[in-house]
Design a protein around this motif. Structure first.
Motif, PDB file in Angstrom:
ATOM      1  N   ALA A 241      -8.338  -9.113  10.043  1.00  0.00           N
ATOM      2  CA  ALA A 241      -7.877  -9.109   8.658  1.00  0.00           C
ATOM      3  C   ALA A 241      -7.481  -7.708   8.210  1.00  0.00           C
ATOM      4  O   ALA A 241      -6.521  -7.540   7.443  1.00  0.00           O
ATOM      5  CB  ALA A 241      -8.971  -9.672   7.751  1.00  0.00           C
ATOM      6  N   ILE A 242      -8.206  -6.701   8.684  1.00  0.00           N
ATOM      7  CA  ILE A 242      -7.862  -5.315   8.358  1.00  0.00           C
ATOM      8  C   ILE A 242      -6.537  -4.933   9.016  1.00  0.00           C
ATOM      9  O   ILE A 242      -5.663  -4.322   8.387  1.00  0.00           O
ATOM     10  CB  ILE A 242      -8.982  -4.360   8.805  1.00  0.00           C
ATOM     11  N   ALA A 243      -6.375  -5.309  10.270  1.00  0.00           N
ATOM     12  CA  ALA A 243      -5.139  -4.992  10.980  1.00  0.00           C
ATOM     13  C   ALA A 243      -3.923  -5.587  10.274  1.00  0.00           C
ATOM     14  O   ALA A 243      -2.832  -5.005  10.284  1.00  0.00           O
ATOM     15  CB  ALA A 243      -5.213  -5.502  12.415  1.00  0.00           C
ATOM     16  N   ALA A 244      -4.116  -6.758   9.645  1.00  0.00           N
ATOM     17  CA  ALA A 244      -3.010  -7.453   8.982  1.00  0.00           C
ATOM     18  C   ALA A 244      -2.936  -7.162   7.489  1.00  0.00           C
ATOM     19  O   ALA A 244      -2.111  -7.740   6.787  1.00  0.00           O
ATOM     20  CB  ALA A 244      -3.155  -8.960   9.205  1.00  0.00           C
ATOM     21  N   GLY A 245      -3.784  -6.250   6.983  1.00  0.00           N
ATOM     22  CA  GLY A 245      -3.773  -5.912   5.560  1.00  0.00           C
ATOM     23  C   GLY A 245      -2.396  -5.476   5.102  1.00  0.00           C
ATOM     24  O   GLY A 245      -1.645  -4.832   5.847  1.00  0.00           O
ATOM     25  N   PHE A 246      -2.047  -5.812   3.873  1.00  0.00           N
ATOM     26  CA  PHE A 246      -0.678  -5.588   3.417  1.00  0.00           C
ATOM     27  C   PHE A 246      -0.641  -4.880   2.063  1.00  0.00           C
ATOM     28  O   PHE A 246      -1.585  -4.975   1.277  1.00  0.00           O
ATOM     29  CB  PHE A 246       0.075  -6.922   3.338  1.00  0.00           C
ATOM     30  N   PRO A 247       0.458  -4.171   1.763  1.00  0.00           N
ATOM     31  CA  PRO A 247       0.577  -3.477   0.477  1.00  0.00           C
ATOM     32  C   PRO A 247       0.749  -4.467  -0.662  1.00  0.00           C
ATOM     33  O   PRO A 247       1.442  -5.478  -0.533  1.00  0.00           O
ATOM     34  CB  PRO A 247       1.828  -2.610   0.654  1.00  0.00           C
TER      35      PRO A 247
END
Length: 262
Positions: A241-247
């Motif tokens: 989920a961190i790797a895919a975190g988005f602005p």
């Protein structure tokens, strides 16, 4: 018809949708459980910080909890933002005898440094809520606030864990995400130790990490996993989920709770 495992979150609302109740329910859905909620506080919150917080009356928290537990039942409970000493004590009273694993995320400060728990609630958290925890999941700032132990290296994790265990949780997960290098967490019950290591992703959009991890652990426990297995699975989920975190907005964006569904 198969009923999914039932997981209850007792926490505050994040109007920006990245943390709190919103993050908990997204995590529970993504991990195949039925999420239910007891709202403890409303926050005005976005990617830049917390602009306001309003705790709910203890009677409202108590009514929500009894409504869910007495009718639907729970197989795991996760606690997050509890706001005040009165609410900490109320939730501790409600959890006594609930008969399900409890994951306590001792939320004190938001990702942006905004206070989410009154200083007067510290003793109630230590003496009434932590002893009920199957797993407590403090980060390094919360560990220092609870125990006075400041972790500056991986070698300090065991000393910090022992200090938290002294308050009575069965297991403690000291989250070392604020240390340099790999993201290293220590899980221990005072006898066995499990060091969980994951590569650090170069992504500043990590809002909701702690809520998400604690909720993922509760999901694993609701499915019948052991504490080490539930924590290991939760660590993998939150790392993704961190790797895919988005602005989102102008500040710190959220982790991506739905990454595993894609």
């Amino acid at each position: 018809m198969q009923i999914p495992p039932r997981v209850l979150t007792v926490a505050g609302s994040d109007s920006g949708g990245g943390a709190g109740i919103q993050a908990d329910l997204k995590t529970m859905l993504a991990l195949g459980t039925h999420g239910m909620s007891v709202l403890t506080a409303v926050t005005a919150q976005n990617s830049r910080g917390v602009q306001g917080a309003w705790p709910l009356p203890a009677e409202a928290v108590r009514a929500q909890f009894r409504s869910v537990v007495d009718d639907i039942g729970v197989q795991a409970v996760k606690t997050g933002m509890l706001a005040s000493a009165e609410l900490v004590e109320t939730v501790a009273e409600l959890l006594t005898g609930v008969g399900a694993p409890v994951v306590v995320d001792p939320v004190g400060v938001s990702k942006h440094g905004d206070p989410l728990l009154a200083a007067s609630a510290l003793d109630a958290l230590r003496l009434k809520l932590l002893p009920l925890a199957t797993v407590a999941t403090p980060n390094l700032d919360e560990t220092a606030w609870l125990t006075g132990v400041h972790v500056t290296s991986e070698a300090d994790l065991r000393r910090a864990a022992d200090a938290v265990l002294a308050f009575g949780p069965r297991w403690v997960l000291i989250k070392g995400g604020h240390l340099p290098g790999d993201a290293v967490d220590l899980l221990t019950d005072g006898t066995s130790e499990h060091l969980l290591r994951a590569p650090r992703h170069d992504n500043r959009h990590t809002h909701g990490t702690g809520c998400t991890l604690a909720s993922a652990i509760a999901c694993g426990l609701a499915k019948g996993l052991s504490v080490p297995d539930a924590v290991g699975a939760a660590k993998k989920y939150v790392t993704g989920a961190i790797a895919a975190g988005f602005p989102l907005g102008e500040g710190i964006g959220p982790v991506d709770h739905g990454w595993a569904l894609r």
